[in-house]
Design an enzyme around this catalytic site. Structure first.
Site, mmCIF file in Angstrom:
data_model
loop_
_atom_site.group_PDB
_atom_site.id
_atom_site.type_symbol
_atom_site.label_atom_id
_atom_site.label_comp_id
_atom_site.label_asym_id
_atom_site.label_seq_id
_atom_site.Cartn_x
_atom_site.Cartn_y
_atom_site.Cartn_z
ATOM 1 N N GLY A 170 2.105 2.781 10.985
ATOM 2 C CA GLY A 170 3.008 3.924 10.818
ATOM 3 C C GLY A 170 3.719 4.358 12.088
ATOM 4 O O GLY A 170 4.285 5.446 12.142
ATOM 5 N N LYS A 229 0.057 4.211 -0.363
ATOM 6 C CA LYS A 229 -0.650 5.405 0.133
ATOM 7 C C LYS A 229 -0.454 6.557 -0.861
ATOM 8 O O LYS A 229 -0.473 6.313 -2.058
ATOM 9 C CB LYS A 229 -0.190 5.739 1.558
ATOM 10 C CG LYS A 229 -0.301 4.513 2.479
ATOM 11 C CD LYS A 229 -0.145 4.832 3.920
ATOM 12 C CE LYS A 229 -0.299 3.555 4.736
ATOM 13 N NZ LYS A 229 -0.308 3.792 6.167
ATOM 14 N N GLU A 287 -5.547 -4.756 10.950
ATOM 15 C CA GLU A 287 -4.553 -3.702 11.126
ATOM 16 C C GLU A 287 -4.877 -2.893 12.379
ATOM 17 O O GLU A 287 -5.696 -1.952 12.315
ATOM 18 C CB GLU A 287 -4.584 -2.748 9.935
ATOM 19 C CG GLU A 287 -4.278 -3.384 8.614
ATOM 20 C CD GLU A 287 -3.699 -2.353 7.648
ATOM 21 O OE1 GLU A 287 -2.528 -2.463 7.330
ATOM 22 O OE2 GLU A 287 -4.433 -1.431 7.268
ATOM 23 N N HIS A 303 -9.707 1.170 4.894
ATOM 24 C CA HIS A 303 -8.448 1.429 5.606
ATOM 25 C C HIS A 303 -8.715 2.473 6.698
ATOM 26 O O HIS A 303 -9.534 3.381 6.508
ATOM 27 C CB HIS A 303 -7.393 1.936 4.615
ATOM 28 C CG HIS A 303 -6.026 2.005 5.215
ATOM 29 N ND1 HIS A 303 -5.642 3.037 6.025
ATOM 30 C CD2 HIS A 303 -4.969 1.150 5.149
ATOM 31 C CE1 HIS A 303 -4.391 2.815 6.436
ATOM 32 N NE2 HIS A 303 -3.962 1.687 5.912
ATOM 33 N N ASN A 324 0.851 -1.190 0.000
ATOM 34 C CA ASN A 324 0.000 0.000 0.000
ATOM 35 C C ASN A 324 0.888 1.243 0.000
ATOM 36 O O ASN A 324 1.401 1.646 1.037
ATOM 37 C CB ASN A 324 -0.904 -0.034 1.250
ATOM 38 C CG ASN A 324 -1.761 1.211 1.373
ATOM 39 O OD1 ASN A 324 -1.880 2.001 0.430
ATOM 40 N ND2 ASN A 324 -2.374 1.406 2.541
ATOM 41 N N GLU A 378 -7.148 4.984 7.563
ATOM 42 C CA GLU A 378 -6.954 6.374 7.123
ATOM 43 C C GLU A 378 -8.195 6.880 6.376
ATOM 44 O O GLU A 378 -8.535 8.056 6.446
ATOM 45 C CB GLU A 378 -5.681 6.476 6.260
ATOM 46 C CG GLU A 378 -4.441 6.427 7.141
ATOM 47 C CD GLU A 378 -3.195 5.863 6.478
ATOM 48 O OE1 GLU A 378 -3.106 5.839 5.245
ATOM 49 O OE2 GLU A 378 -2.298 5.429 7.231
ATOM 50 N N SER A 406 3.162 -1.488 10.612
ATOM 51 C CA SER A 406 4.617 -1.411 10.822
ATOM 52 C C SER A 406 5.347 -2.705 10.453
ATOM 53 O O SER A 406 6.295 -3.104 11.131
ATOM 54 C CB SER A 406 4.927 -0.995 12.262
ATOM 55 O OG SER A 406 4.451 0.314 12.506
HETATM 56 P P1 PGA Z 1 2.567 0.833 7.849
HETATM 57 O O1 PGA Z 1 1.139 0.979 7.175
HETATM 58 O O2 PGA Z 1 3.188 -0.422 7.300
HETATM 59 O O3 PGA Z 1 3.305 2.082 7.436
HETATM 60 O O4 PGA Z 1 2.350 0.748 9.315
HETATM 61 C C1 PGA Z 1 0.285 -0.117 7.079
HETATM 62 C C2 PGA Z 1 -1.032 0.335 6.553
HETATM 63 O O5 PGA Z 1 -1.442 1.474 6.779
HETATM 64 O O6 PGA Z 1 -1.719 -0.389 5.879
#
Ligand code: PGA
Length: 241
Positions: free
Chosen positions: A165, A13, A159, A88, A11, A90, A201
């Site tokens: 993140g 983003k 998640e 997601h 992903n 976000e 992460s």
């Molecule tokens: P990350 O993001 O690996 O940067 O923690 C995972 C995600 O948002 O799907």
């Protein structure tokens, strides 16, 4: 190189900035079992580069017509998209997508023959039992109105929001009971087995912890997926299990 059935969802983003960078990143991750989810503006260019990986979208809309700024799952399908990340955290928290919106998107993706990668996860680190309650409630709300016989086509991404993140990845012990509750919930609802993956992460250093477990069907990688070296390492490790 060995192959297995683990999924690696990349992903990106809202990254990278240029077409040249997107192409270079896609070249590194173009391996079997990888699902590359670039921003919509790069879907075309990435589609033209891929030979082994599959193309995924980070979003999609359930209708076509007078919806400025949106793009439909049928349009995505027509440019080669096979998967779409839906729900997601976000999107849920920064763009106010509630479970009704997410459910509509899942239905529309399925109708377009795109496999939804549905994300769920608790916001704060809590006890496992309370996380299971939160996650299953979020999951069932997001799956409202989805025909039971279609539930088997969904990939679930667990998640925990606190792990996204932050560099604070959840431990295997923390996620196993939740992944198992998610799979059991779908089995109880529909009699179908689903794939469930972990995100939050994920890095070259911790990825093996998850993927060697038979009940974890893969990983969803955010930050590390936009770093060429980290992506290559993650893919190499998983493909050599
Ligand atoms: P990350 O993001 O690996 O940067 O923690 C995972 C995600 O948002 O799907």
């Amino acid at each position: 190189m060995k192959t297995n059935n683990k999924l690696i969802v990349m992903n990106w983003k809202c990254n990278p900035r240029s077409t040249i960078e997107a192409s270079a990143l896609a070249a590194v991750s173009d391996k079997k079992g990888v699902i590359i989810c670039p921003p919509a503006v790069f879907l075309h260019i990435v589609a033209s580069k891929l030979k082994k990986a599959s193309l995924g979208a980070q979003n999609g809309f359930w209708a076509e017509g007078a919806y400025t700024g949106e793009y439909s799952f049928n349009q995505l399908k027509n440019i080669g998209v096979k998967y779409a990340i839906i729900g997601h955290s976000e999107r849920r928290f920064l763009f106010n997508e509630n479970s009704q919106i997410i459910s509509k998107k899942i239905i529309s993706a399925l109708a377009a023959n795109i496999s939804p990668i549905v994300c769920v996860g608790e916001k704060k680190r809590t006890s496992i039992s309370s996380a299971i309650k939160t996650v299953i409630a979020e999951l069932n709300n997001s799956l409202i109105d989805i025909p039971k016989e279609k539930l088997g086509k969904i990939i679930l991404a667990y998640e925990p929001v606190w792990a996204i993140g932050t560099g604070k990845n959840a431990s295997l012990a923390e996620i196993l009971p939740i992944i198992s509750a998610i799979k059991k919930n779908i089995m109880d609802l529909s009699g179908k087995k689903i794939k469930a993956i972990y995100g939050g992460s994920v890095s070259p250093e911790n990825v093996m912890e998850y993927v060697i477990d038979p009940s974890i069907d893969g990983v969803l990688v955010g930050g590390a997926s936009t770093d060429k070296q980290k992506s290559a390492k993650i893919i190499d490790k998983i493909r050599n299990i």
